[in-house]
Design an enzyme around this catalytic site. Structure first.
Site, short mmCIF file in Angstrom:
data_model
loop_
_atom_site.label_atom_id
_atom_site.label_comp_id
_atom_site.label_asym_id
_atom_site.label_seq_id
_atom_site.Cartn_x
_atom_site.Cartn_y
_atom_site.Cartn_z
CE1 TYR A 1 -1.27 -9.67 -19.21
CE2 TYR A 1 -2.09 -11.91 -19.34
CZ TYR A 1 -2.30 -10.55 -19.48
OH TYR A 1 -3.53 -10.10 -19.88
CB SER A 2 5.56 -12.94 -15.47
OG SER A 2 4.73 -12.84 -14.33
#
Length: 313
Positions: free
Chosen positions: A39-40
């Site tokens: 994530y990110s």
């Protein structure tokens, strides 16, 4: 996934905006926080770890992350090989600023690595004190059964949770996965419990909404928005109106009627959503309401078992 680097996806909240959500979560008594290394591209773990360390004692929250998808380019940067799992766990702990993870989950099934190797690597993380419990996500019931059997045969620690794709408009896991989990004492912590916003009632047959998530979530387009999904949504909105509740609250309340349900993974993009969603824990649906919600459902092709690339998120 909602918290991290806005440059990764337009709907992601940066650190300062995310901080308000964590404050509200603790105020509401929420103590389980779920992230993943991809994530990110790791920033989600950095933000999550920093804020949690500032706001609470380590003993007062449960922290989970995941491994499988690559965070960087390279042949050894993804999958569930021993090499990648050990390196990825160390990297996640460094980004989180933590000594251990309460729950470490395999983000997908890896068809290229023997499950014995994966389980051995995960077991060694528990033995080293870097992980407390193991979880899995999004796979076929036969694969999960194989993993549980292999863990027992190899005398490795078993998976204790399944983060599966499950909500009012995608219920295929009722056929095999959920019965397997109930039989084996596995807790359910489904992802996308609101259908990536579909079950909030903001979408219509004419419009998917104007929020950054609604306009930028390509993965949702591939999974939802069938006419059958709208039929379920119509029933959800009707029950919500009858009860004077938000559709998202009723959708979550329905999940809590499912045996084995522990903690649906919600990703709020506005602080006030947390107040609304937390209230779902106290909502009790009648058998008639449950039937009204479930009746329009039609079988779907399998969704979520495939192995999307990080850009799909």
């Amino acid at each position: 996934m909602t918290y991290g680097d806005p440059a990764w996806r337009s709907y992601i909240l940066g650190e300062q905006e995310s901080r308000k959500h964590f404050e509200k979560a603790f105020d509401l008594g929420i103590n389980y926080f779920d992230t993943a290394d991809m994530y990110s591209n790791g920033v989600s773990e950095e933000v999550t770890g920093k804020i949690l360390r500032e706001m609470a004692s380590r003993d007062d929250y449960v922290l989970a992350s995941k491994v499988f998808f690559p965070v960087a380019e390279g042949p050894n940067r993804g999958g569930l090989s021993r090499k990648h799992i050990l390196a990825a766990c160390d990297a996640s702990l460094a980004r989180l600023g933590e000594d251990y993870l309460d729950l470490y989950q395999i983000h997908r099934w890896d068809p290229h690595t023997p499950i014995e190797e994966t389980l051995g690597a995960l077991d060694s993380l528990i033995q080293a004190g870097k992980v407390r419990y193991l979880g899995a996500s999004s796979m076929g019931a036969w694969q999960f059964a194989k993993a549980l059997f292999t863990a027992d045969r190899s005398q490795c620690h078993r998976f204790v949770s399944m983060q599966n794709h499950y909500n009012l408009i995608y219920r295929e896991d009722e056929r095999e996965m959920i019965p397997l989990c109930l039989d084996q004492g596995i807790g359910l912590i489904p992802w996308s419990p609101l259908g990536r916003g579909f079950l909030t009632g903001r979408v219509t047959r004419e419009s998917k909404g104007t929020t950054p998530r609604a306009t930028g979530d390509v993965y949702a387009d591939e999974m939802y928005y069938r006419e059958d999904d709208y039929s379920v949504l119509d029933a959800l909105i009707e029950v919500s109106k009858q009860r004077g509740l938000k559709p998202a609250q009723v959708a979550l309340a329905w999940l809590y009627t499912v045996p084995g349900m522990v903690a649906p993974i919600v990703g709020a993009s506005r602080v006030e959503q947390l107040d609304e969603l937390a209230a779902a824990v106290e909502i009790e649906l009648t058998p008639e309401e449950i039937q009204q919600l479930e009746t329009p459902y039609k079988p779907h092709p399998l969704l979520g078992h495939e192995q999307p690339t990080p850009r799909d998120f």
